[in-house]
Design a protein around this motif. Structure first.
Motif, PDB file in Angstrom:
ATOM      1  N   GLY A 288      28.391 -57.803  -1.696  1.00  0.00           N
ATOM      2  CA  GLY A 288      27.579 -58.896  -2.267  1.00  0.00           C
ATOM      3  C   GLY A 288      27.713 -59.020  -3.776  1.00  0.00           C
ATOM      4  O   GLY A 288      26.819 -59.542  -4.437  1.00  0.00           O
ATOM      5  N   HIS A 289      28.838 -58.563  -4.313  1.00  0.00           N
ATOM      6  CA  HIS A 289      29.035 -58.507  -5.772  1.00  0.00           C
ATOM      7  C   HIS A 289      29.014 -59.911  -6.386  1.00  0.00           C
ATOM      8  O   HIS A 289      29.860 -60.752  -6.058  1.00  0.00           O
ATOM      9  CB  HIS A 289      30.395 -57.837  -6.026  1.00  0.00           C
ATOM     10  N   ASP A 290      28.074 -60.166  -7.290  1.00  0.00           N
ATOM     11  CA  ASP A 290      27.993 -61.472  -7.955  1.00  0.00           C
ATOM     12  C   ASP A 290      29.177 -61.644  -8.899  1.00  0.00           C
ATOM     13  O   ASP A 290      29.429 -60.784  -9.743  1.00  0.00           O
ATOM     14  CB  ASP A 290      26.688 -61.587  -8.749  1.00  0.00           C
ATOM     15  N   LEU A 291      29.851 -62.797  -8.784  1.00  0.00           N
ATOM     16  CA  LEU A 291      31.065 -63.023  -9.577  1.00  0.00           C
ATOM     17  C   LEU A 291      30.784 -63.119 -11.069  1.00  0.00           C
ATOM     18  O   LEU A 291      31.439 -62.478 -11.890  1.00  0.00           O
ATOM     19  CB  LEU A 291      31.756 -64.320  -9.119  1.00  0.00           C
ATOM     20  N   ARG A 292      29.778 -63.938 -11.400  1.00  0.00           N
ATOM     21  CA  ARG A 292      29.603 -64.199 -12.839  1.00  0.00           C
ATOM     22  C   ARG A 292      28.151 -64.494 -13.180  1.00  0.00           C
ATOM     23  O   ARG A 292      27.483 -65.250 -12.466  1.00  0.00           O
ATOM     24  CB  ARG A 292      30.492 -65.398 -13.228  1.00  0.00           C
ATOM     25  N   TYR A 293      27.674 -63.884 -14.271  1.00  0.00           N
ATOM     26  CA  TYR A 293      26.381 -64.221 -14.858  1.00  0.00           C
ATOM     27  C   TYR A 293      26.641 -64.718 -16.273  1.00  0.00           C
ATOM     28  O   TYR A 293      27.419 -64.100 -17.014  1.00  0.00           O
ATOM     29  CB  TYR A 293      25.461 -63.005 -15.001  1.00  0.00           C
ATOM     30  N   ALA A 294      25.964 -65.799 -16.649  1.00  0.00           N
ATOM     31  CA  ALA A 294      26.055 -66.272 -18.035  1.00  0.00           C
ATOM     32  C   ALA A 294      24.800 -67.082 -18.347  1.00  0.00           C
ATOM     33  O   ALA A 294      24.395 -67.946 -17.565  1.00  0.00           O
ATOM     34  CB  ALA A 294      27.295 -67.133 -18.227  1.00  0.00           C
ATOM     35  N   ILE A 295      24.208 -66.756 -19.470  1.00  0.00           N
ATOM     36  CA  ILE A 295      22.895 -67.317 -19.819  1.00  0.00           C
ATOM     37  C   ILE A 295      23.035 -68.452 -20.835  1.00  0.00           C
ATOM     38  O   ILE A 295      23.766 -68.323 -21.816  1.00  0.00           O
ATOM     39  CB  ILE A 295      22.043 -66.190 -20.450  1.00  0.00           C
ATOM     40  N   ASP A 296      22.300 -69.522 -20.571  1.00  0.00           N
ATOM     41  CA  ASP A 296      22.098 -70.531 -21.604  1.00  0.00           C
ATOM     42  C   ASP A 296      20.808 -70.142 -22.337  1.00  0.00           C
ATOM     43  O   ASP A 296      19.712 -70.313 -21.803  1.00  0.00           O
ATOM     44  CB  ASP A 296      21.951 -71.914 -20.950  1.00  0.00           C
ATOM     45  N   ALA A 297      20.970 -69.580 -23.534  1.00  0.00           N
ATOM     46  CA  ALA A 297      19.791 -69.090 -24.286  1.00  0.00           C
ATOM     47  C   ALA A 297      19.356 -70.105 -25.334  1.00  0.00           C
ATOM     48  O   ALA A 297      18.749 -69.742 -26.343  1.00  0.00           O
ATOM     49  CB  ALA A 297      20.102 -67.736 -24.920  1.00  0.00           C
ATOM     50  N   SER A 298      19.626 -71.408 -25.078  1.00  0.00           N
ATOM     51  CA  SER A 298      19.310 -72.376 -26.130  1.00  0.00           C
ATOM     52  C   SER A 298      17.802 -72.607 -26.278  1.00  0.00           C
ATOM     53  O   SER A 298      17.336 -72.939 -27.363  1.00  0.00           O
ATOM     54  CB  SER A 298      20.055 -73.694 -25.920  1.00  0.00           C
ATOM     55  N   LYS A 299      17.009 -72.385 -25.215  1.00  0.00           N
ATOM     56  CA  LYS A 299      15.556 -72.617 -25.345  1.00  0.00           C
ATOM     57  C   LYS A 299      14.941 -71.623 -26.346  1.00  0.00           C
ATOM     58  O   LYS A 299      14.265 -72.035 -27.288  1.00  0.00           O
ATOM     59  CB  LYS A 299      14.888 -72.469 -23.967  1.00  0.00           C
ATOM     60  N   ILE A 300      15.194 -70.353 -26.169  1.00  0.00           N
ATOM     61  CA  ILE A 300      14.625 -69.361 -27.096  1.00  0.00           C
ATOM     62  C   ILE A 300      15.223 -69.532 -28.499  1.00  0.00           C
ATOM     63  O   ILE A 300      14.555 -69.330 -29.506  1.00  0.00           O
ATOM     64  CB  ILE A 300      14.792 -67.909 -26.560  1.00  0.00           C
ATOM     65  N   ASN A 301      16.464 -69.965 -28.549  1.00  0.00           N
ATOM     66  CA  ASN A 301      17.100 -70.191 -29.844  1.00  0.00           C
ATOM     67  C   ASN A 301      16.455 -71.365 -30.569  1.00  0.00           C
ATOM     68  O   ASN A 301      16.042 -71.247 -31.729  1.00  0.00           O
ATOM     69  CB  ASN A 301      18.602 -70.405 -29.637  1.00  0.00           C
ATOM     70  N   LYS A 302      16.286 -72.502 -29.867  1.00  0.00           N
ATOM     71  CA  LYS A 302      15.735 -73.714 -30.512  1.00  0.00           C
ATOM     72  C   LYS A 302      14.243 -73.562 -30.786  1.00  0.00           C
ATOM     73  O   LYS A 302      13.756 -73.910 -31.853  1.00  0.00           O
ATOM     74  CB  LYS A 302      15.967 -74.930 -29.611  1.00  0.00           C
TER      75      LYS A 302
END
Ligand code: NAD
Ligand code: TYD
Length: 347
Positions: A288-302
């Protein structure tokens, strides 16, 4: 303000406890931890004598104990990090993850709710969660706060479940909550079952580096001290009832990360370049290995102006230095039970 931090003897929790104890002398910080294999009071040796710090040994699944400490200390705010946190262990023993991550979280929520009933003024239940609740991405796209939950491992399913309960308590009982979903952390004091510290330890000991599958899985890595900084910011400035994604803007395929780690380790250990890379061994993939994780951190940034303070190369170098300078810590946590775990996991 009486603040309960759960899981404060673990990896991320110890950095959060240290930051709060040192930065806010007027807050009383109570660190509740069961000291499982992942909890280690050595992580907090430098602050254990501070007058605004108290350690409470106990289990979040122990309802009687949890109500007794809420009764005694009337915690105004909770930062909840205690959890079973390793995906591979969740595959071998899913029920342990339901017990701590779901039932333990419920017991804390109930104790918090019963303590403050309807008067939640200036109170907060801050639940620390993971980006793994969103499931996996393909080659493109990012997780936003609006991405629907789609957990694939028993670990991520248990974290997703606890996130839902926190939200439900907010809707049903007006319990003031915050949830943050963070990407993969790395840094000092991480237990050497996770990729980076496990491989650092193996390189030191000239042991093989077990890369799962083809090594083309991708994670977004964040330095643990930057995560603690984000938690501090959200704790003070986050909007109640909101969730925030936290990430490093820093995606790496596992195999590329491992090669960078090998290069930095060769340099620091004065070994000819290429020595550590020869230890790489491709092994059976994780189910069940998840291929890819990537975060959109624009909310905490803005909204809050947060961004990571170090590059990955800098953070990784600081991390390696810490492990090389803390050989005793590493030796202590890799004796005994760890050897059994290692045999079972990597055979
Ligand atoms: P960790 O495994 O290093 O530490 C967990 C701590 O919780 C340990 O000190 C352990 O003794 C304690 N604990 C476990 N079960 C307990 C129980 N039943 N009662 C009381 N204490 C108990 O974990 P970590 O990597 O520091 O993660 C902390 C939190 O952050 C977890 O909730 C995890 O899901 C979340 N998180 C971790 C990452 C990551 O990359 N490590 C990323 C995002 C979110
Ligand atoms: P890990 O550190 O366990 O974090 P997570 O599973 O929560 O992302 O693993 C990070 C990545 O490294 C993941 O894709 C699995 C992979 N991995 C290996 O290839 N070999 C290992 O021995 C470990 C522990 C992980």
């Amino acid at each position: 303000m009486n603040i309960l931090v759960t899981g404060g003897a673990g990896f991320i929790g110890s950095h959060v406890v240290r930051l709060f104890v040192e930065k806010y002398p007027n807050y009383l910080i109570f660190n509740l931890d069961a000291l499982t294999y992942a909890g280690n009071l050595e992580n907090l040796k430098d602050i254990e004598d501070k007058s605004n710090y108290t350690f409470l040994k106990g289990d979040i699944t122990d309802e009687v104990f949890i109500s007794s400490i809420f009764e005694a200390y009337k915690f105004d705010r909770v930062i909840h990090l205690a959890a079973e946190s390793h995906v591979d262990r969740s595959i071998k023993d899913p029920l342990a993850f339901v017990k701590t991550n779901v039932i333990g979280s419920m017991i804390l929520l109930n104790a918090f709710k019963n303590t403050w009933k309807d008067d939640f003024n200036n109170k907060l239940f801050y639940h620390i969660s993971t980006d793994e609740v969103y499931g996996t991405l393909g080659e493109a796209g990012l997780f936003t706060e609006k991405t629907s939950y789609n957990p694939n491992s028993p670990y991520s399913a248990s974290k997703a479940s606890s996130d839902h309960f926190v939200r439900a308590y907010g809707e049903t009982y007006n319990l003031p909550y915050l949830i943050t979903n963070c990407s993969n952390n790395y840094g000092q004091n991480q237990f050497p079952e996770k990729l980076i510290p496990l491989f650092i330890n193996n390189i030191i000991n000239n042991k093989s580096l077990p890369v799962y599958g083809d090594g083309n899985y991708t994670r977004d890595w964040l330095y643990v001290i930057d995560h603690a900084r984000a938690i501090d910011l959200i704790f003070h400035k986050g909007t109640i009832g909101e969730t925030y994604n936290i990430g490093g803007f820093n995606e790496w395929k596992n195999i590329d990360l491992v090669k960078l780690l090998c290069k930095q380790m060769d340099y620091k250990l004065n070994r000819p370049e290429g020595t550590s890379q020869k230890l790489i061994a491709y092994v059976k993939d994780r189910p069940g290995h998840d291929l890819r994780y990537a975060i959109d951190a624009s909310k905490i940034n803005k909204e809050l102006g947060w961004k990571p303070s170090v590059t990955f190369e800098e953070g990784l170098s600081l991390t390696i230095d810490w492990y090389l300078n803390n050989e005793d810590w590493l030796k202590n946590v890799t004796s005994g039970e760890y050897q059994k775990y290692y045999q079972k996991q990597y055979n």
